[in-house]
Motif scaffolding. Sequence first.
Motif, PDB file in Angstrom:
ATOM      1  N   UNK A  23       0.833  -1.206   0.000  1.00 52.59           N
ATOM      2  CA  UNK A  23       0.000   0.000   0.000  1.00 52.59           C
ATOM      3  C   UNK A  23       0.866   1.254   0.000  1.00 52.59           C
ATOM      4  N   UNK A  24       1.898   1.272   0.820  1.00 53.23           N
ATOM      5  CA  UNK A  24       2.808   2.417   0.868  1.00 53.23           C
ATOM      6  C   UNK A  24       3.486   2.617  -0.482  1.00 53.23           C
ATOM      7  N   UNK A  25       3.921   1.542  -1.106  1.00 51.56           N
ATOM      8  CA  UNK A  25       4.578   1.637  -2.413  1.00 51.56           C
ATOM      9  C   UNK A  25       3.616   2.166  -3.473  1.00 51.56           C
ATOM     10  N   UNK A  26       2.377   1.712  -3.453  1.00 46.86           N
ATOM     11  CA  UNK A  26       1.399   2.186  -4.437  1.00 46.86           C
ATOM     12  C   UNK A  26       1.073   3.658  -4.244  1.00 46.86           C
ATOM     13  N   UNK A  27       0.907   4.083  -3.007  1.00 39.12           N
ATOM     14  CA  UNK A  27       0.610   5.498  -2.732  1.00 39.12           C
ATOM     15  C   UNK A  27       1.793   6.373  -3.131  1.00 39.12           C
ATOM     16  N   UNK A  78       4.273  10.338  -6.802  1.00 37.45           N
ATOM     17  CA  UNK A  78       5.400  10.705  -7.668  1.00 37.45           C
ATOM     18  C   UNK A  78       4.926  10.894  -9.107  1.00 37.45           C
ATOM     19  N   UNK A  79       4.052  10.018  -9.582  1.00 39.12           N
ATOM     20  CA  UNK A  79       3.503  10.170 -10.933  1.00 39.12           C
ATOM     21  C   UNK A  79       2.703  11.451 -11.072  1.00 39.12           C
ATOM     22  N   UNK A 112       4.498  18.898 -13.042  1.00 42.45           N
ATOM     23  CA  UNK A 112       5.701  19.626 -13.476  1.00 42.45           C
ATOM     24  C   UNK A 112       5.799  19.664 -14.998  1.00 42.45           C
ATOM     25  N   UNK A 113       5.530  18.550 -15.643  1.00 39.65           N
ATOM     26  CA  UNK A 113       5.586  18.487 -17.103  1.00 39.65           C
ATOM     27  C   UNK A 113       4.534  19.402 -17.726  1.00 39.65           C
ATOM     28  N   UNK A 152      -0.169   8.327 -12.212  1.00 36.96           N
ATOM     29  CA  UNK A 152       0.557   7.844 -13.392  1.00 36.96           C
ATOM     30  C   UNK A 152      -0.249   7.954 -14.688  1.00 36.96           C
ATOM     31  N   UNK A 153      -1.551   7.788 -14.595  1.00 42.13           N
ATOM     32  CA  UNK A 153      -2.372   7.916 -15.806  1.00 42.13           C
ATOM     33  C   UNK A 153      -2.404   9.379 -16.276  1.00 42.13           C
ATOM     34  N   UNK A 154      -2.389  10.307 -15.335  1.00 42.49           N
ATOM     35  CA  UNK A 154      -2.305  11.724 -15.687  1.00 42.49           C
ATOM     36  C   UNK A 154      -0.984  12.034 -16.358  1.00 42.49           C
ATOM     37  N   UNK A 155       0.099  11.409 -15.864  1.00 39.85           N
ATOM     38  CA  UNK A 155       1.410  11.622 -16.474  1.00 39.85           C
ATOM     39  C   UNK A 155       1.405  11.120 -17.919  1.00 39.85           C
ATOM     40  N   UNK A 156       0.793   9.979 -18.145  1.00 39.43           N
ATOM     41  CA  UNK A 156       0.712   9.445 -19.506  1.00 39.43           C
ATOM     42  C   UNK A 156      -0.065  10.393 -20.416  1.00 39.43           C
ATOM     43  N   UNK A 157      -1.173  10.927 -19.931  1.00 37.61           N
ATOM     44  CA  UNK A 157      -1.953  11.876 -20.722  1.00 37.61           C
ATOM     45  C   UNK A 157      -1.182  13.139 -21.043  1.00 37.61           C
ATOM     46  N   UNK A 158      -0.476  13.667 -20.055  1.00 34.89           N
ATOM     47  CA  UNK A 158       0.325  14.879 -20.279  1.00 34.89           C
ATOM     48  C   UNK A 158       1.463  14.579 -21.240  1.00 34.89           C
TER      49      UNK A 158
END
Length: 70
Positions: A8-12, A17-18, A24-25, A57-63
């Motif tokens: 759970x900690x790793x997923x959060x 981070x994503x 930032x991008x 992470x899905x937002x990062x992919x979209x950006x």
Amino acid sequence: MSPLGLLVIALVATWCVGGVSAVRLLGRYYHRKGEQFCDTHALAIAEVQACVFFLGPMGWLGVYLLTEKK
């Protein structure tokens, strides 16, 4: 700590981070459009950045797909 707790900690952490990377991008993308563009669309940019952060992470992919050079 249990393995499930660590997962759970790793997923959060990955999600956060994503989201931060996507914001930032996206910020760099908008700043390339010019200072006047950023000033006139400040509220909309803030709303989009908040949405992108929560998508993680899905937002990062979209950006990334939005800002990639063709």
